[in-house]
Design an enzyme around this catalytic site. Structure first.
Site, PDB file in Angstrom:
ATOM      1  N   TYR A   3       8.505 -10.309   5.275  1.00  0.00           N
ATOM      2  CA  TYR A   3       8.458  -8.860   5.451  1.00  0.00           C
ATOM      3  C   TYR A   3       9.420  -8.445   6.557  1.00  0.00           C
ATOM      4  O   TYR A   3       9.663  -9.204   7.502  1.00  0.00           O
ATOM      5  CB  TYR A   3       7.053  -8.389   5.833  1.00  0.00           C
ATOM      6  N   ASP A  21       0.807  -1.214   0.000  1.00  0.00           N
ATOM      7  CA  ASP A  21       0.000   0.000   0.000  1.00  0.00           C
ATOM      8  C   ASP A  21       0.840   1.263   0.000  1.00  0.00           C
ATOM      9  O   ASP A  21       2.072   1.219  -0.035  1.00  0.00           O
ATOM     10  CB  ASP A  21      -0.947  -0.019   1.200  1.00  0.00           C
TER      11      ASP A  21
END
Length: 568
Positions: free
Chosen positions: A194, A138
């Site tokens: 991540y 995002d």
């Protein structure tokens, strides 16, 4: 992921409307979407608008050529490829293509066209090239490694170099690898890693003067857990007292009594509210003694006084900031952090760590392989940073940022790590999302495809380690340095946890010894009717949303797709 993927027909009456909800990958893949019919319908709608003289705006990523240029272009063969990329998300409206916003894929697609990897005939429509992303990130989120798959013209041996020449330094293509025709980077991805970078001072306890700081002790006493709390906070037990005596007390003692009192009040608010504290204090001052004549302060004197209060408050807050940035987290506190992160391992129900999902939604169950804090911290401009790496099959919207926030809140509050296990239960709790600033996609993993590629397909495996040197240089220059620089300017982490510490409602007290019950929002009495129960439920949900909005450093992306990968 296609935004239409989450649309299903509700069961029941025929007049029920279509409603959007979340699905896991398995359920999504079972939906028989007729893409050709959908595309034909969209093209027909566009054609009708053109015939009616309506304006049809082109997507910002589209490159337009004349019909003559398109027809004169030599047709060249296309091949299905995996494009290995890295990017710094700052200034971009996320990864996924948008007709109106600047995105990573938008710049990539335009670069493919400019480099000759996409024909002029297909230069305005990514669907014709079958563009698919591995992981959607995002707004503002970075990636050291990500993959898009599509059909490209790759006969030019310098195609990677030519694509990179068309991109800004924030986006790099590491490689373009030919795959089999059925390759989809989304479907073939086994798992993702991540990284989340966070200053170590975030694990300091709330200041004892804050609402949360007071409640931590109060609830520990109430629950008979005071000794347990002391044991869990042993290594930081005297931190704030020492800082107040060494750094803050000398500043306050240098001020006149009346100014000092107002500064101490103002420290509980923003600097802009110092004037309100001053006004309230003046009302409480005793009447002047006889013989003295009450005189109103001039505007200039009052302004000077307000300015002195403001500057003193600013000086104290700067001292606190400098103290936090000088903090170095001890080994025992890293142990507590790791023990907390370990509670995420395995398959668990993470509906409390995303948006728009219920406890009963099967897609809320996600598998976390590892969640590790790197014990070798990073020291940048005097601030210590920690690297947290989580490896999971897939992640939901905001999941990683909420997981980081929950673990950090528990460690800093001296909470029991078992609270994370409780969060997998049916009780809804409000978990805020940590700042997006520190999040980046390290790499996607394709073990299943790579094994098949090297044994039966005769293709190269998708392996980011071949570009480790280039990726590390890029991460340092375009991602890490950017994160550190933005944090110094915006102070996002300090602001985020300061909001939580001062939030004077029970919403986040589940991190204390009181547990989930301490943050339960009491429901008003009802007669049990379905309508009243629904109204109460809506009120509780609204309260949670308001609580989250009040503390999160960044607002939610209103256009975020809850079916997508971790990002904002």
């Amino acid at each position: 992921m296609d935004n239409n993927a989450g649309r299903i027909e509700e069961s029941g009456d025929a007049d029920h409307k279509r409603k959007k909800r979340n699905m896991g990958r398995a359920e999504w893949s079972r939906q028989m979407v007729d893409k050709r019919a959908r595309n034909d319908e969209q093209n027909e709608t566009k054609r009708r608008k053109l015939e009616n003289g309506e304006e049809v705006s082109a997507p910002i990523y589209a490159t337009h050529f004349s019909q003559e240029d398109i027809e004169s272009e030599q047709r060249r063969p296309k091949k299905k490829v995996a494009v290995l990329i890295g990017y710094a998300g700052t200034g971009y409206h996320g990864m996924q293509l948008s007709d109106k916003e600047k995105t990573i894929e938008g710049d990539l697609f335009a670069a493919f066209v400019a480099a000759g990897a996409i024909s002029k005939a297909n230069a305005a429509d990514p669907k014709k090239s079958s563009l698919v992303r591995c992981a959607r990130t995002d707004k503002g989120v970075h990636a050291a490694g990500n993959v898009v798959s599509l059909k490209l013209i790759v006969e030019d041996p310098d195609i990677v170099k030519k694509i990179n020449e068309q991109l800004c330094p924030q986006i790099r293509v590491w490689d373009v690898q030919v795959t089999n025709k059925g390759f989809s980077c989304y479907q073939m991805c086994d798992s993702r890693v991540y990284e989340y970078l966070i200053p170590s001072y975030c694990f300091l306890p709330p200041h004892p003067s804050t609402y949360l700081g007071r409640k931590i002790v109060e609830l520990a006493e109430k629950e008979g857990d005071l000794e347990g709390l002391k044991a869990r906070q042993e290594e930081v037990a005297t931190y704030w007292n020492d800082i107040d005596n060494e750094r803050i007390k000398p500043i306050l003692e240098s001020l006149p009594d009346d100014i000092r009192k107002l500064v101490e009040k103002a420290l509980y608010f923003d600097e802009e509210k110092a004037a309100e504290s001053e006004s309230a204090d003046q009302k409480e001052e005793p009447q002047q003694t006889s013989g003295q004549t009450a005189t109103a302060e001039t505007d200039a004197e009052e302004e000077a006084r307000r300015r002195r209060i403001y500057e003193a408050v600013k000086q104290v807050k700067t001292a606190y900031t400098e103290a936090k940035r000088a903090y170095r987290i001890p080994s025992i506190r890293l142990d507590r952090l790791q023990a907390t992160l370990d509670k995420y391992i395995g398959t668990n129900n993470f509906y409390n760590y995303t948006i728009q999902k219920t406890h009963g939604d099967p897609s809320a169950k996600r598998y976390i392989k590892t969640f590790q804090v790197d014990r070798n911290s990073i020291l940048i401009n005097g601030t210590e940073w920690l690297s947290l790496k989580v490896h999971g099959q897939s992640f939901m919207m905001h999941q990683i940022r909420k997981m980081v926030a929950m673990a950090t809140m528990l460690v800093r509050a001296g909470g029991d790590p078992a609270r994370i296990v409780e969060s997998y239960g049916p009780t809804k709790i409000a978990v805020p999302k940590a700042p997006g600033l520190g999040l980046l996609l390290e790499r996607p993993i394709f073990d299943g495809y790579n094994k098949k590629a090297t044994t039966t397909l005769g293709k190269d495996p998708i392996d980011f380690s071949k570009y480790e040197k280039e990726i590390n240089e890029f991460k340092q220059r375009e991602i890490y340095d950017r994160i550190f620089r933005e944090e110094e300017q915006a102070n996002a982490f300090s602001v985020f946890f300061n909001h939580i510490d001062h939030f004077s409602q029970e919403t986040f007290l589940y991190v204390t010894s009181g547990g989930v019950a301490a943050s339960a929002q009491p429901n008003p009495p009802t007669d049990g009717t379905e309508a009243e129960q629904k109204e109460v439920g809506q009120g509780t949900t609204k309260s949670r949303k308001e609580a989250l909005a009040a503390v999160e450093a960044e607002s939610d992306d209103e256009q975020a797709n809850p079916n997508g990968e971790e990002g904002g």
